[in-house]
Design a protein around this motif. Structure first.
Motif, mmCIF file in Angstrom:
data_model
loop_
_atom_site.group_PDB
_atom_site.id
_atom_site.type_symbol
_atom_site.label_atom_id
_atom_site.label_comp_id
_atom_site.label_asym_id
_atom_site.label_seq_id
_atom_site.Cartn_x
_atom_site.Cartn_y
_atom_site.Cartn_z
ATOM 1 N N GLU A 1 -0.618 18.089 -16.566
ATOM 2 C CA GLU A 1 -0.072 17.323 -15.693
ATOM 3 C C GLU A 1 -1.336 16.534 -14.779
ATOM 4 O OE1 GLU A 1 3.090 16.130 -15.145
ATOM 5 O OE2 GLU A 1 3.092 17.009 -17.149
ATOM 6 N N LYS B 1 -3.307 14.022 -16.572
ATOM 7 C CA LYS B 1 -2.432 12.969 -16.977
ATOM 8 C C LYS B 1 -2.836 11.964 -15.535
ATOM 9 C CE LYS B 1 1.813 14.072 -19.022
ATOM 10 N NZ LYS B 1 3.395 14.333 -19.048
ATOM 11 N N THR C 1 -5.240 8.797 -15.561
ATOM 12 C CA THR C 1 -4.575 7.671 -15.313
ATOM 13 C C THR C 1 -5.315 6.832 -14.192
ATOM 14 O OG1 THR C 1 -2.350 8.262 -15.894
ATOM 15 C CG2 THR C 1 -2.398 6.259 -14.170
ATOM 16 N N LEU D 1 -3.904 3.435 -21.760
ATOM 17 C CA LEU D 1 -2.803 4.240 -21.265
ATOM 18 C C LEU D 1 -1.866 4.679 -22.146
ATOM 19 C CD1 LEU D 1 -2.200 2.013 -18.023
ATOM 20 C CD2 LEU D 1 -3.105 4.401 -18.143
ATOM 21 N N SER D 2 -1.571 3.792 -23.282
ATOM 22 C CA SER D 2 -0.828 4.266 -24.457
ATOM 23 C C SER D 2 -1.275 5.538 -25.067
ATOM 24 C CB SER D 2 -0.663 2.977 -25.294
ATOM 25 O OG SER D 2 0.222 3.578 -26.541
ATOM 26 N N ARG E 1 -0.662 8.624 -23.117
ATOM 27 C CA ARG E 1 0.654 9.064 -23.190
ATOM 28 C C ARG E 1 0.866 9.810 -24.762
ATOM 29 N NH1 ARG E 1 1.903 3.958 -20.716
ATOM 30 N NH2 ARG E 1 2.026 3.012 -22.782
ATOM 31 N N ARG E 2 0.164 9.422 -25.374
ATOM 32 C CA ARG E 2 0.195 9.868 -26.942
ATOM 33 C C ARG E 2 -0.281 11.480 -27.054
ATOM 34 N NH1 ARG E 2 -2.790 7.329 -32.161
ATOM 35 N NH2 ARG E 2 -2.189 5.475 -31.073
ATOM 36 N N THR F 1 -0.845 13.210 -24.254
ATOM 37 C CA THR F 1 -0.587 14.358 -23.606
ATOM 38 C C THR F 1 0.834 14.821 -23.675
ATOM 39 O OG1 THR F 1 -0.511 12.582 -21.712
ATOM 40 C CG2 THR F 1 -2.284 13.967 -21.685
ATOM 41 N N ARG F 2 1.464 14.537 -24.741
ATOM 42 C CA ARG F 2 2.866 14.441 -25.131
ATOM 43 C C ARG F 2 3.169 15.784 -25.842
ATOM 44 N NH1 ARG F 2 3.758 10.266 -28.410
ATOM 45 N NH2 ARG F 2 3.434 11.808 -30.308
#
Length: 598
Positions: free
Chosen positions: A541, A544, A548, A564-565, A568-569, A571-572
């Motif tokens: 967290e 992220k 960002t 940004l994509s 997300r990938r 840190t998923r």
């Protein structure tokens, strides 16, 4: 332990196993005896006197330091031939750890004496200087102080204005200047003082014996401080103080190097010095939450309290993991250097310098988490936490200084990234290959295969690997855009550093928990796994947010959308942990034990 020793900074480019790290659980019998001896001294001599210490009792701290000297704790890292115990780096860390938890006043005095006070002579002194001074410092017959900071020279240590002029007869250097925030100044017998000879590019270090310094050497009044109130902190005034030429430490122009290497040692040991403070804060909070009743029940039954206890526990577990992982890396590097024929002092210098990045990481993260722990501790105590009668108030005040000395946390955050980039340019760490690999991966179609997470920590290790990709994605793009101008973008570097720091600490927690799971009882393994999983989630967290902020600050358009994509990938979770349940189960364990019991 794996014989293929990980070099400093390489944690970012290599995937490790639990066999590659050393943990708190791996202490030898001798180390555990030292730990228990240190803890017993603090519980007997220091903890019962906390109220006295919080009333500016400088004499008590001096007395406690003398007792530590009599027990051998001031000479842990001093070689045996100079009156010390000559123990390894891990042992020096654990003693610093357990000596420092009860009060910041003693922790500061101890750290200043054994670290930045004694170590420069151990590492840079000539044979005569070592024989003359180290036996006295190792036993507590003499105490040491380190005088670097000046009114206009703090983080920029090499900008000091204190002057050293060679006397006409060539037998003395005449020092004139002013030093401030000098720890142990009120009772020190020996001062490591930094001054500039003529118009030299760099400062030079000198050893000043207080008794021989004469009237030109004087001290200001004790500083009235927020915390560490019984730690002697004074200004030092030098007015044509005569210092024998044989008291020049190291070499002329070499003071900046001495100062920086002393700080490298100081940074990782400051991290260690915050560990037992975290344990004691958490254990006291657990005890109080059990005793304090509201609405007819103990407040430890409330989810809001349990959340704080769990977060403090996970952070403490990770702090220990990172600190002793790095300590053993340094110890192994020193041993390897000695085996390759280096003199001991040079081997130690090189070993510590090798892990300067990790030292800065640990200084920042552990001092930050100690401050957070003390704040949560006050909150758990409620109004009583604000009272000087309770231990949380002084813990909060003492924790605050740890984020400032040995280089502020902002300076150390910037250093962690700049040192890493510098090593990449020197070819010591390969950052370009993984950065290019991540750039190519961003352009590829992600896999939609269902991963196999049957092995312990399989998903967590995959996430750690992906978090490293986040660092390469952000830092790589920033370096590509700004090049050598990157150092001017401090806010961006701080975000990259936040990612770097969280990776190291989360990985340390995961590997420690895996090591425990492979080698300890099921009950201990179970709570360790929960600690590690919670810390990883918290680190993800944080990363992220930092990533960002970094991405949107220097990219736009398609590049920004792609990064940004990718974030997300990378840190998923494929299978998210039930974080509320994790915290509840951790809290239940801590409450049952009624302390932090690792």
């Amino acid at each position: 332990m794996n014989n293929d020793r990980l070099k400093g900074g390489e944690f970012l480019v290599k995937d490790l196993t639990w066999e590659d790290i050393f943990t708190h659980e791996d202490f030898s019998e001798e180390q555990r005896m030292m730990l228990e001896s240190a803890k017993e001294f603090i519980d007997r001599e220091v903890w019962p006197k906390k109220h006295q210490i919080e009333k500016k009792d400088y004499a008590l701290i001096e007395d406690l330091m003398r007792k530590l000297g009599e027990l051998g704790f001031l000479g842990i890292s001093v070689p045996e031939e100079y009156g010390g115990l000559g123990m390894g780096f891990v042992t020096t860390m654990l003693v610093c750890d357990y000596i420092s938890g009860a009060t910041g006043s003693l922790a500061t005095a101890y750290g200043a004496h054994t670290g930045i006070g004694t170590m420069p002579i151990t590492l840079y002194g000539n044979e005569e200087q070592k024989k003359k001074y180290l036996p006295k410092l190792a036993t507590g017959e003499w105490f040491a102080s380190y005088a670097l900071t000046e009114p206009e020279a703090g983080s920029d240590a090499n900008s000091g204005k204190t002057k050293a002029v060679l006397s006409e007869d060539g037998k003395h250097y005449i020092l004139t200047g002013q030093k401030m925030w000098i720890t142990n100044a009120g009772f020190a017998d020996l001062f490591i003082v930094f001054a500039r000879i003529e118009d030299d590019k760099n400062i030079t270090a000198f050893i000043i014996e207080k008794e021989q310094a004469g009237e030109g050497f004087s001290l200001g009044e004790e500083e009235d401080k927020l915390g560490i109130v019984s730690s002697s902190t004074r200004q030092v005034f030098l007015n044509e103080v005569k210092v024998p030429v044989e008291n020049l430490l190291g070499e002329r122009n070499g003071g900046f190097k001495i100062a920086m290497n002393a700080l490298n040692v100081g940074r990782i040991k400051l991290g260690a010095a915050c560990l037992d403070a975290q344990r004691r804060i958490l254990s006291n909070a657990i005890n109080y939450a059990q005793e304090r009743k509201q609405f007819g029940v103990s407040i430890n039954t409330f989810g809001a309290i349990q959340e704080k206890l769990a977060e403090m526990g996970a952070a403490t577990f990770a702090s220990e993991a990172g600190a002793y992982r790095a300590a053993k890396n340094i110890e192994d590097a020193i041993a390897e250097n000695i085996a390759n024929g280096m003199p001991h002092n040079e081997a130690e210098l090189k070993g510590i310098e090798e892990y300067a990045i990790e030292a800065s990481i640990l200084k920042v993260w552990i001092s930050d988490t100690a401050q957070v722990a003390s704040d949560k501790g006050i909150q758990i105590y409620g109004g009583m936490g604000y009272s000087k009668e309770m231990p949380m108030e002084s813990a909060w005040r003492d924790a605050r200084i740890s984020r400032i000395y040995e280089g502020t946390n902002e300076i150390n955050s910037l250093l962690s990234v700049s040192m890493l980039v510098k090593r990449a340019f020197q070819g010591r760490v390969d950052l370009m290959s993984p950065a290019m690999g991540v750039a190519n991966e961003l352009m590829s179609i992600p896999s939609f295969d269902t991963p196999d997470y049957s092995e312990l920590f399989a998903q967590e290790k995959e996430i750690i690997s992906n978090l490293k990709k986040v660092f390469f994605m952000v830092a790589g793009a920033a370096i590509q855009k700004f090049g050598m101008e990157l150092e001017k973008h401090q806010q961006l570097i701080l975000k990259a550093s936040s990612i770097l720091i969280e990776i190291y600490m989360a990985e340390s927690a995961i590997l420690r928990a895996e090591r425990i799971a492979k080698t300890n009882s099921e009950n201990v393994a179970d709570i360790s796994i929960k600690f590690a999983k919670l810390q990883l989630f918290e680190s993800v967290e944080t990363i992220k947010r930092s990533a960002t902020t970094g991405i949107v600050s220097f990219t736009e358009g398609d590049e920004q959308r792609m990064m940004l994509s990718g974030l997300r990938r990378f840190t998923r979770y494929n299978e998210y942990p039930n974080v509320v349940q994790l915290k509840s189960e951790i809290a239940e364990f801590l409450i049952k034990e009624n302390k932090y019991s690792f």
